[in-house]
Design an enzyme around this catalytic site. Structure first.
Site, PDB file in Angstrom:
ATOM      1  N   SER A  28       0.823  -1.205   0.000  1.00 36.72           N
ATOM      2  CA  SER A  28       0.000   0.000   0.000  1.00 36.72           C
ATOM      3  C   SER A  28       0.862   1.262   0.000  1.00 36.72           C
ATOM      4  CB  SER A  28      -0.901   0.016   1.233  1.00 36.72           C
ATOM      5  OG  SER A  28      -0.125   0.244   2.406  1.00 36.72           O
ATOM      6  N   GLY A  50       4.341   2.031   1.857  1.00 35.43           N
ATOM      7  CA  GLY A  50       5.414   2.450   0.959  1.00 35.43           C
ATOM      8  C   GLY A  50       6.174   3.652   1.488  1.00 35.43           C
ATOM      9  N   GLU A 104       6.007  -0.747  -5.612  1.00 36.12           N
ATOM     10  CA  GLU A 104       4.847  -1.151  -6.410  1.00 36.12           C
ATOM     11  C   GLU A 104       3.620  -1.013  -5.525  1.00 36.12           C
ATOM     12  OE1 GLU A 104       4.878  -1.609  -9.490  1.00 36.12           O
ATOM     13  OE2 GLU A 104       7.011  -1.811  -9.885  1.00 36.12           O
ATOM     14  N   CYS A 164      -4.352  -5.239  -7.300  1.00 35.21           N
ATOM     15  CA  CYS A 164      -3.966  -3.829  -7.398  1.00 35.21           C
ATOM     16  C   CYS A 164      -4.326  -3.231  -8.755  1.00 35.21           C
ATOM     17  CB  CYS A 164      -2.479  -3.668  -7.124  1.00 35.21           C
ATOM     18  SG  CYS A 164      -1.414  -4.628  -8.222  1.00 35.21           S
TER      19      CYS A 164
END
Length: 469
Positions: A189, A193, A210, A244
């Site tokens: 998330s 991150g 990512e 995602c």
């Protein structure tokens, strides 16, 4: 609590000893990883069933086959990827050798999430191995059955002096991040991150993040409504929406909305039957915490299909919401569940404005039979990836880079892009220790007459002039 210093130090010693650099070692480890997947498919299918109730079809398609494709591509092309890349030179270096060498970075950390816990752990690992690194793998503790299987299998197949698995939750990850790594690859998330990036900054460690985001899906009035409904429903409810890249919300005109809702309802019935809860092809929410979070989003707008929940099974029915406002909770966080809000817009221009007012997503989708409409959305929006008239099929093409932009991440991977991510492009110039007369023109004492020649020898010139009308 363990600091993991000794673990990281062992890997660094073996990296500095050059153990991971030879192509034979890299290929042997890639083949071992392929063997791990091939020999343990049943165990991997079973642990993903326990964690996410993931259907075997989805496991094969989105977890195992993608990992094996990445391994096969790396094995087939590694010798080419590793070759020095010779570059053009200026006049001053005409007699020299100039090239880019792809050096391994060193000891790298891969932190993976729970939604595709095999795929998103092993694909970065493939590139890190191919690039010649030592690796610490940190699977998600939330997908606990998969974590346990990976922690058991990876040391049995890979060289334990160069690759290791660390299990645990937030405390263990926090301790792990106190160590100096040469690269960190994180999937998860945006909020986590930021924590990863902050920890990495203490050691000036580069990162790939990512992340996720709210992926928009614009559907134009000229779209084939049945095809759009099937493709959107498949992409949205695959893995129970815990993807995602899933379409996070749909934008369409008011007059088209009811037709699209009907098409999605029909598709849900075709895919999952009269009672989706009984379908073997629909997954479950990963945990009670996530179940409660996604269930709360059902209060936004109006439910026109689905909406049923069962906390004991962590089941949420494939759900479509209408009359949703941009200020509603469902529009202010990544849904990561089988809930699809549909909002209405008056035109493609309004849809583009709506998308551009928000953080840049990991993917954007546009459905239209008109190339002009598709190109409008493509040209005037920004996202990590873009697909016309389908869901996340672009991620199956491993010659395309995968990655976010802005809030949805930084860096990219898949195929050779993963190898490049875990490699340092080292600029190399090999010169003779003779021919000193050619160098004297650049030494002090400086003179104006020499400057022009030196600038000519090291500079680059335009081949032709460009005139803008």
């Amino acid at each position: 609590m363990e600091s993991y210093n000794e673990t990281v130090d062992l890997l660094r010693r073996n990296f500095l000893a050059g153990k991971t650099r030879p192509i034979q070692f890299r290929l042997s480890q890639l083949e071992a990883l392929n063997k791990l997947v091939e020999e343990n498919k049943a165990a991997l299918v079973q642990c993903l069933k326990k964690d996410l109730n993931k259907p075997p079809f989805e496991v094969e398609l989105s977890e195992l086959s993608m990992v094996q494709s990445e391994i096969n591509l790396a094995v087939n092309n590694l010798s080419t990827w590793m070759k020095d890349e010779h570059v053009s030179k200026n006049l001053a270096t005409t007699l020299d050798t100039a090239f880019i060498r792809k050096d391994p970075l060193g000891v790298v950390l891969v932190i993976s999430p729970w939604n595709y816990p095999v795929h998103l752990t092993l694909i970065p690992l493939v590139g890190a191995i191919a690039a010649g690194n030592c690796v610490v793998v940190k699977p998600s503790e939330i997908s606990q059955n998969t974590e346990k299987v990976l922690a058991d299998l990876l040391p049995r197949y890979l060289d334990k002096d160069c690759f290791t698995v660390v299990c645990g939750g937030v405390p263990e990850t926090t301790r792990l991040l106190e160590n100096k790594f040469d690269y960190i690859f994180f999937t998860g998330s945006p909020n986590v991150g930021k924590i990863i990036m902050t920890a990495a900054a203490k050691h000036l460690t580069p990162v790939t993040l990512e992340l996720g985001g709210k992926n928009p899906c614009y559907v134009h009035d000229d779209s084939d409504v049945q095809n759009a409904g099937r493709r959107i429903a498949w992409a949205k409810f695959f893995n129970a929406g815990q993807t995602c890249l899933a379409p996070d919300y749909v934008l369409c005109s008011e007059k088209y909305r009811d037709k699209l809702v009907g098409a999605i309802q029909t598709s849900i019935h075709e895919f999952y039957g009269e009672d989706p809860k009984q379908s073997p092809d629909l997954g479950r929410i990963i945990s009670e915490k996530h179940f409660l979070r996604v269930s709360a989003l059902l209060q936004s707008g109006k439910i026109v299909t689905g909406g049923q929940t069962d906390e004991s099974e962590r089941y949420i029915a494939p759900t479509v919401l209408v009359d949703v406002k941009a200020s509603d909770p469902v529009m202010n966080e990544e849904i990561f569940g089988p809930v699809l809000p549909i909002l209405t817009v008056s035109s493609v221009d309004e849809a583009i404005d709506f998308i551009n007012q928000r953080e840049r997503p990991l993917a954007a989708y546009a459905f239209s039979s008109s190339t002009q409409i598709v190109n409008q959305v493509l040209d005037r929006t920004s996202s990590g990836g873009f697909v016309a008239n389908d869901g996340f099929m672009h991620t199956t093409i491993i010659s395309l880079p995968f990655g976010g932009i802005g809030h949805s991440g930084m860096g990219m991977y898949h195929g050779k892009f993963t190898f490049d991510t875990f490699s340092h492009s080292r600029a190399c110039l090999l010169r003779s220790d003779g021919r000193e007369k050619l160098n004297e023109v650049r030494y002090p004492p400086y003179s104006e007459s020499r400057l022009g020649f030196v600038l000519y020898a090291v500079g680059a010139k335009q081949k032709s002039s460009c005139v803008l009308s």
